[in-house]
Write an enzyme that holds these catalytic residues in place. Structure first.
Site, PDB file in Angstrom:
ATOM      1  N   HIS A   1      23.177  39.127  18.112  1.00 20.96           N
ATOM      2  CA  HIS A   1      23.592  40.550  17.478  1.00 20.96           C
ATOM      3  C   HIS A   1      24.862  40.240  16.704  1.00 20.96           C
ATOM      4  O   HIS A   1      25.803  39.269  17.056  1.00 20.96           O
ATOM      5  CB  HIS A   1      23.889  41.581  18.654  1.00 20.96           C
ATOM      6  CG  HIS A   1      23.908  42.735  18.247  1.00 20.96           C
ATOM      7  ND1 HIS A   1      25.106  43.287  17.920  1.00 20.96           N
ATOM      8  CD2 HIS A   1      23.013  43.642  18.384  1.00 20.96           C
ATOM      9  CE1 HIS A   1      24.766  44.582  17.476  1.00 20.96           C
ATOM     10  NE2 HIS A   1      23.580  44.935  17.929  1.00 20.96           N
TER      11      HIS A   1
ATOM     12  N   ASP B   1      16.428  45.225  21.420  1.00 23.05           N
ATOM     13  CA  ASP B   1      14.844  45.011  21.306  1.00 23.05           C
ATOM     14  C   ASP B   1      13.931  43.952  22.315  1.00 23.05           C
ATOM     15  O   ASP B   1      12.806  43.921  22.203  1.00 23.05           O
ATOM     16  CB  ASP B   1      14.828  44.483  19.816  1.00 23.05           C
ATOM     17  CG  ASP B   1      15.155  45.545  18.856  1.00 23.05           C
ATOM     18  OD1 ASP B   1      16.134  45.226  17.927  1.00 23.05           O
ATOM     19  OD2 ASP B   1      14.749  46.713  18.825  1.00 23.05           O
TER      20      ASP B   1
HETATM   21  C1  SDX Z   1      19.247  45.308  16.084  1.00 21.72           C
HETATM   22  O1  SDX Z   1      23.714  46.131  13.968  1.00 21.72           O
HETATM   23  C2  SDX Z   1      23.277  46.696  15.037  1.00 21.72           C
HETATM   24  O2  SDX Z   1      23.830  47.233  15.829  1.00 21.72           O
HETATM   25  C3  SDX Z   1      21.632  46.721  15.233  1.00 21.72           C
HETATM   26  C4  SDX Z   1      21.038  47.159  16.409  1.00 21.72           C
HETATM   27  C5  SDX Z   1      21.350  48.697  16.508  1.00 21.72           C
HETATM   28  O3  SDX Z   1      21.323  49.123  17.492  1.00 21.72           O
HETATM   29  O4  SDX Z   1      21.360  49.187  15.449  1.00 21.72           O
HETATM   30  O5  SDX Z   1      21.896  46.652  17.535  1.00 21.72           O
HETATM   31  C6  SDX Z   1      19.548  46.954  16.604  1.00 21.72           C
HETATM   32  O6  SDX Z   1      18.884  45.169  14.894  1.00 21.72           O
HETATM   33  C7  SDX Z   1      19.281  44.528  17.009  1.00 21.72           C
HETATM   34  C8  SDX Z   1      18.901  42.994  16.388  1.00 21.72           C
HETATM   35  C9  SDX Z   1      17.636  42.745  16.298  1.00 21.72           C
HETATM   36  N1  SDX Z   1      17.016  41.553  15.356  1.00 21.72           N
HETATM   37  C10 SDX Z   1      16.795  40.438  16.303  1.00 21.72           C
HETATM   38  O7  SDX Z   1      16.437  40.329  17.657  1.00 21.72           O
HETATM   39  C11 SDX Z   1      16.221  39.440  15.365  1.00 21.72           C
HETATM   40  C12 SDX Z   1      16.702  37.935  15.983  1.00 21.72           C
HETATM   41  N2  SDX Z   1      18.033  38.059  15.814  1.00 21.72           N
HETATM   42  C13 SDX Z   1      18.682  37.304  14.571  1.00 21.72           C
HETATM   43  O8  SDX Z   1      17.939  37.433  13.434  1.00 21.72           O
HETATM   44  C14 SDX Z   1      20.234  37.705  14.375  1.00 21.72           C
HETATM   45  O9  SDX Z   1      20.888  37.253  15.650  1.00 21.72           O
HETATM   46  C15 SDX Z   1      20.514  38.924  13.998  1.00 21.72           C
HETATM   47  C16 SDX Z   1      20.093  39.490  12.847  1.00 21.72           C
HETATM   48  C17 SDX Z   1      20.468  40.048  15.095  1.00 21.72           C
HETATM   49  C18 SDX Z   1      22.331  38.903  13.784  1.00 21.72           C
HETATM   50  O10 SDX Z   1      22.623  37.914  12.452  1.00 21.72           O
HETATM   51  P1  SDX Z   1      24.055  37.579  11.997  1.00 21.72           P
HETATM   52  O11 SDX Z   1      25.004  38.000  12.798  1.00 21.72           O
HETATM   53  O12 SDX Z   1      23.949  37.582  10.549  1.00 21.72           O
HETATM   54  O13 SDX Z   1      23.904  35.957  12.584  1.00 21.72           O
HETATM   55  P2  SDX Z   1      23.217  34.536  11.862  1.00 21.72           P
HETATM   56  O14 SDX Z   1      21.751  35.019  11.595  1.00 21.72           O
HETATM   57  O15 SDX Z   1      24.138  34.529  10.988  1.00 21.72           O
HETATM   58  O16 SDX Z   1      23.134  33.855  12.997  1.00 21.72           O
HETATM   59  C19 SDX Z   1      24.386  33.147  13.640  1.00 21.72           C
HETATM   60  C20 SDX Z   1      23.844  31.713  14.211  1.00 21.72           C
HETATM   61  C21 SDX Z   1      22.802  30.987  12.966  1.00 21.72           C
HETATM   62  O17 SDX Z   1      23.214  29.536  13.439  1.00 21.72           O
HETATM   63  P3  SDX Z   1      24.118  28.789  12.557  1.00 21.72           P
HETATM   64  O18 SDX Z   1      23.520  28.713  11.328  1.00 21.72           O
HETATM   65  O19 SDX Z   1      25.389  29.259  12.666  1.00 21.72           O
HETATM   66  O20 SDX Z   1      24.013  27.421  13.398  1.00 21.72           O
HETATM   67  O21 SDX Z   1      22.907  31.983  15.347  1.00 21.72           O
HETATM   68  C22 SDX Z   1      21.617  31.618  15.097  1.00 21.72           C
HETATM   69  C23 SDX Z   1      21.676  31.473  13.652  1.00 21.72           C
HETATM   70  O22 SDX Z   1      20.805  30.505  13.234  1.00 21.72           O
HETATM   71  N3  SDX Z   1      20.852  32.626  15.420  1.00 21.72           N
HETATM   72  C24 SDX Z   1      19.552  32.408  16.277  1.00 21.72           C
HETATM   73  C25 SDX Z   1      19.285  33.722  16.493  1.00 21.72           C
HETATM   74  N4  SDX Z   1      20.130  34.808  16.061  1.00 21.72           N
HETATM   75  C26 SDX Z   1      20.910  34.126  15.282  1.00 21.72           C
HETATM   76  N5  SDX Z   1      19.115  31.409  16.513  1.00 21.72           N
HETATM   77  C27 SDX Z   1      17.796  31.523  17.407  1.00 21.72           C
HETATM   78  N6  SDX Z   1      17.179  32.783  17.594  1.00 21.72           N
HETATM   79  C28 SDX Z   1      17.703  33.876  17.159  1.00 21.72           C
HETATM   80  N7  SDX Z   1      17.570  35.143  17.575  1.00 21.72           N
END
Ligand code: SDX
Length: 437
Positions: A314, A371
């Protein structure tokens, strides 16, 4: 309850650029969050800030919802989400978010009466469904139908005309469940079911989804209650992608139907509201692959793999998402009540346990989000995967409306128009096609 006077703080931030050292005011919110007000930065320095994904950028002040991502705190108008989950209803929470306070009994009764008596859509709108294939994704139908509502309520087209605002708010909250249920019936080739005003909001949603003319619909009040709980938990989440979209579209003075339709489209993305549908696809994949969660945890950690653990991580929560905790508990309650044994729940719990003991997830502060477990419940009550994000949209609707209302009532909001840093070609002349290679 205190509210912030964001102008009392005299603290400033110093920005030194181009040989100049400039002071910018720091504003402090009611929960002591601090923001540097850089509204004069470009005029003073010629510089803009650059912050892809707005990770460090606040777009506005807001009194609707407070999140503390480190402590896993979520409050709607100051009230903790666990108290609302235990004691409130979705229509009461909608009133709280939109109008800023818990309704009196008379106010809530009137609100519920209004929602019931505006739940039918114009009969002409039903013909729109004839044009969709039964395989149409319901999020596309939902956004199109919401935007089309502007054709039936032209008085809502001028957002500055507040005379009919409450009618528009009621129509959106009342009709979206009906629109959603119609798209479900269309996909199943079943006859549309009209709303039943004798039922509560969530019970009505269930009967519109699952009643058929051939049978008397048997409502399970426990299922209606857990659906109401899921709607409460999704109702708002401050400046998330879809809410920020609603605010941005609203800043151009577009009507509320257009803003909500835009919010629905933003929510559709798999990184946002679409994640709940992707989680179930992921759990089904792991289940078909023998339940080998270690393999998928390893893939999620592998930078060469594009695989992510959907439902994990998140932007704001760097601790447990409090909504995920509540939903996880509700999973056990609902499945036990319905006598369902779902291997996907066992896989989800195993995946959570394995990931949260892995240094990659601990170091990246990746916890289950809202989710991760919600699809297990939707599936248990008979809602198909492709409707999961629609259910998220039905829950988030009052939050979108609350933020649009806050923005449009905060004086003359400036149209949202971010700047950029241009990195394209410098000056060059047009080349006639005969001279191109
Ligand atoms: C919702 O904003 C809100 O409030 C949203 C929400 C709401 O109520 O409106 O809470 C609802 O959208 C929840 C999120 C649902 N999405 C997912 O579950 C998809 C999987 N999660 C991600 O793609 C990610 O965690 C996000 C999109 C939720 C957040 O992304 P960020 O903050 O931009 O973080 P990032 O993608 O830059 O990741 C940071 C690091 C990365 O690694 P590094 O490059 O720093 O080494 O964490 C890793 C990412 O690769 N990472 C994950 C991961 N999520 C982040 N690695 C593996 N699995 C994951 N799920």
């Amino acid at each position: 309850m205190t509210t912030a006077n964001t102008n009392t703080n005299t603290e400033t931030a110093t920005i030194a650029v181009g040989g100049k050292s400039l002071q910018y005011p720091i504003i402090t919110g009611s929960e002591n969050e601090k923001g540097i007000d850089i509204s004069k930065l470009r005029a003073d320095t010629g510089c803009v800030t650059l912050d892809p994904g707005y990770v460090n950028t606040g777009a506005c002040t807001s009194a609707v919802t407070f999140i503390d991502g480190d402590l896993g705190i979520l409050r709607y108008r100051g009230i903790p989400i666990d108290q609302l989950a235990e004691h409130s209803t979705f229509t009461e929470v909608s009133y709280l978010l939109i109008y800023g306070k818990l309704p009196t009994r008379a106010q809530l009764d009137d609100f519920n009466y209004q929602l019931c008596h505006h739940s039918m859509i114009h009969e002409d709108m039903k013909r729109f469904y004839d044009g969709y294939p039964s395989t149409a994704h319901p999020m596309g139908i939902l956004s199109a139908m919401v935007c089309s509502m502007s054709s039936y309520y032209p008085e809502a087209l001028d957002p500055s005309n507040r005379t009919h605002l409450n009618d528009t708010i009621v129509r959106l909250l009342a009709k979206l469940p009906t629109i959603a249920a119609l798209s479900h019936k269309k996909s199943r080739g079943q006859p549309f079911v009209y709303p039943d005003n004798s039922l509560s909001y969530s019970a009505n949603l269930l009967q519109m989804f699952f009643a058929v003319p051939a049978d008397k619909y048997k409502l399970d009040e426990d299922v209606a209650r857990v659906l109401d709980l899921l709607l409460i938990l999704h109702a708002d989440h401050e400046q998330n992608c879809s809410t920020s979209t609603v605010r941005l579209v609203g800043s151009s003075q577009a009507n509320l139907f257009a803003c909500i339709a835009a919010g629905i489209c933003a929510l559709w993305g798999p990184l946002h509201g679409g994640a709940n549908q992707e989680v179930m696809t992921m759990l089904e994949l792991i289940n078909q692959d023998g339940g080998n969660v270690d393999k998928y945890v390893a893939m999620a950690k592998d930078k060469k793999s594009s695989f992510r653990l959907m439902g994990f991580g998140h932007r704001v929560y760097k601790n447990f998402d409090p909504r995920a905790k509540i939903i996880k508990k509700a999973c056990d309650t609902v499945l036990n009540k319905l006598g369902i044994r779902d291997p996907l729940l066992d896989i989800a719990k195993k995946l959570e346990e394995r990931a949260l003991s892995d240094s990659y997830f601990v170091d990246h502060k990746l916890y289950p989000n809202v989710d991760f477990y919600s699809g297990i419940i939707y599936k248990a009550i008979g809602i198909p995967n492709n409707m999961f994000t629609v259910m998220f949209a039905l829950g988030r609707l009052p939050g979108w409306i609350a933020h649009w209302k806050e923005m449009t009532e905060s004086g003359a909001p400036k149209i949202g128009r971010p700047r950029q840093i241009y990195t394209g070609a410098t000056l060059q002349d047009y080349v006639p096609i005969a001279n191109r290679t």
